[in-house]
Design a protein around this motif. Structure first.
Motif, mmCIF file in Angstrom:
data_model
loop_
_atom_site.group_PDB
_atom_site.id
_atom_site.type_symbol
_atom_site.label_atom_id
_atom_site.label_comp_id
_atom_site.label_asym_id
_atom_site.label_seq_id
_atom_site.Cartn_x
_atom_site.Cartn_y
_atom_site.Cartn_z
ATOM 1 N N GLU A 49 1.123 -0.618 -0.097
ATOM 2 C CA GLU A 49 0.210 0.494 0.083
ATOM 3 C C GLU A 49 1.033 1.195 -0.048
ATOM 4 O OE1 GLU A 49 -2.473 -0.100 3.678
ATOM 5 O OE2 GLU A 49 -3.134 -1.741 2.692
ATOM 6 N N ASP A 53 3.542 -0.630 6.451
ATOM 7 C CA ASP A 53 2.533 -0.966 7.680
ATOM 8 C C ASP A 53 3.554 -2.119 8.769
ATOM 9 O OD1 ASP A 53 1.042 -2.107 9.636
ATOM 10 O OD2 ASP A 53 -1.258 -2.832 8.412
ATOM 11 N N GLU A 55 2.403 -3.769 10.780
ATOM 12 C CA GLU A 55 2.214 -5.462 10.885
ATOM 13 C C GLU A 55 1.651 -6.399 9.989
ATOM 14 O OE1 GLU A 55 -2.066 -4.542 13.020
ATOM 15 O OE2 GLU A 55 -1.080 -4.938 15.372
ATOM 16 N N ARG A 56 2.476 -6.056 9.219
ATOM 17 C CA ARG A 56 2.484 -6.638 7.422
ATOM 18 C C ARG A 56 3.924 -6.676 7.068
ATOM 19 N NH1 ARG A 56 0.060 -5.741 2.812
ATOM 20 N NH2 ARG A 56 1.377 -3.273 2.951
ATOM 21 N N THR A 92 1.955 -11.341 13.884
ATOM 22 C CA THR A 92 2.452 -10.449 12.911
ATOM 23 C C THR A 92 3.303 -12.066 11.597
ATOM 24 O OG1 THR A 92 2.585 -8.962 12.681
ATOM 25 C CG2 THR A 92 3.551 -9.689 10.717
ATOM 26 N N HIS A 99 -1.010 -16.627 5.892
ATOM 27 C CA HIS A 99 -1.507 -15.768 4.413
ATOM 28 C C HIS A 99 -0.526 -16.811 3.010
ATOM 29 C CE1 HIS A 99 -1.440 -12.854 1.485
ATOM 30 N NE2 HIS A 99 -0.591 -13.226 0.622
ATOM 31 N N GLN A 126 -7.784 -9.868 12.329
ATOM 32 C CA GLN A 126 -7.382 -8.479 11.701
ATOM 33 C C GLN A 126 -5.764 -8.622 10.989
ATOM 34 O OE1 GLN A 126 -7.992 -5.919 14.947
ATOM 35 N NE2 GLN A 126 -10.675 -6.245 14.994
ATOM 36 N N ILE A 127 -5.087 -8.751 11.148
ATOM 37 C CA ILE A 127 -3.932 -8.746 10.678
ATOM 38 C C ILE A 127 -3.553 -9.863 9.502
ATOM 39 C CG2 ILE A 127 -1.227 -9.103 10.812
ATOM 40 C CD1 ILE A 127 -1.688 -9.017 13.857
ATOM 41 N N GLU A 129 -6.222 -10.725 8.063
ATOM 42 C CA GLU A 129 -7.391 -8.908 6.451
ATOM 43 C C GLU A 129 -6.518 -8.430 5.459
ATOM 44 O OE1 GLU A 129 -10.202 -9.881 5.509
ATOM 45 O OE2 GLU A 129 -9.797 -11.962 6.219
ATOM 46 N N ARG A 130 -5.580 -7.449 6.723
ATOM 47 C CA ARG A 130 -4.601 -6.877 6.220
ATOM 48 C C ARG A 130 -2.877 -7.126 5.026
ATOM 49 N NH1 ARG A 130 -5.205 -4.101 11.285
ATOM 50 N NH2 ARG A 130 -2.732 -4.509 11.620
ATOM 51 N N HIS A 133 -4.900 -7.608 1.146
ATOM 52 C CA HIS A 133 -6.085 -6.685 1.164
ATOM 53 C C HIS A 133 -4.299 -5.530 0.706
ATOM 54 C CE1 HIS A 133 -9.835 -7.191 0.856
ATOM 55 N NE2 HIS A 133 -9.229 -6.988 2.511
#
Length: 133
Positions: A49, A53, A55-56, A92, A99, A126-127, A129-130, A133
């Motif tokens: 993005e 981030d 957390e990614r 993470t 993932h 939530q992590i 999901e991020r 995307h």
């Protein structure tokens, strides 16, 4: 997986700035395979993005990074680092393993067992999901 093609050098430097935090979190070991004494780099999981981030991002050795860059070409034994990563104390790292397993076209049965065995709480979900995307 993250690619720098077409991205600004400034954004890449932004991810690199996470280095101190990553060294602390990883204790200077690859967060995927657990090996220490290897050269490590920050790797952003999922679609990049505009803003990097933390957390990614995971701290990985070159061997694991090369494997995840060619995930669908990796042999079953090349992917065994996922056994270590999915049990990490860091959400993470767990999310990154989940993932990667979801990205593999021809999954092995032990991967499904890993996913079934891990507890996915709201924060981990939530992590994950991020990372999609």
């Amino acid at each position: 997986m993250a690619k720098w093609t077409g991205r600004s050098k400034g954004r890449k430097n932004n991810v690199t700035e996470f280095g101190k935090e990553m060294v602390r979190r990883s204790k200077s070991a690859c967060e995927l395979c657990g090996e220490s004494g290897r050269s490590l780099s920050v790797y952003e999981v999922g679609k990049t993005e505009d803003e990097a981030d933390l957390e990614r991002c995971i701290h990985v050795c070159d061997e694991c990074k090369n494997t995840i860059k060619k995930l669908n070409e990796a042999g079953e034994n090349d992917l065994r680092f996922l056994n270590h990563a999915i049990w990490s104390e860091e959400n993470t790292v767990k999310a990154a393993a989940i993932h990667m397993i979801s990205e593999i076209e021809e999954r092995h049965s032990w991967m499904d067992d890993l996913i079934d065995a891990v507890y996915i709480d709201d924060e981990l979900e939530q992590i994950c999901e991020r990372m999609k995307h």
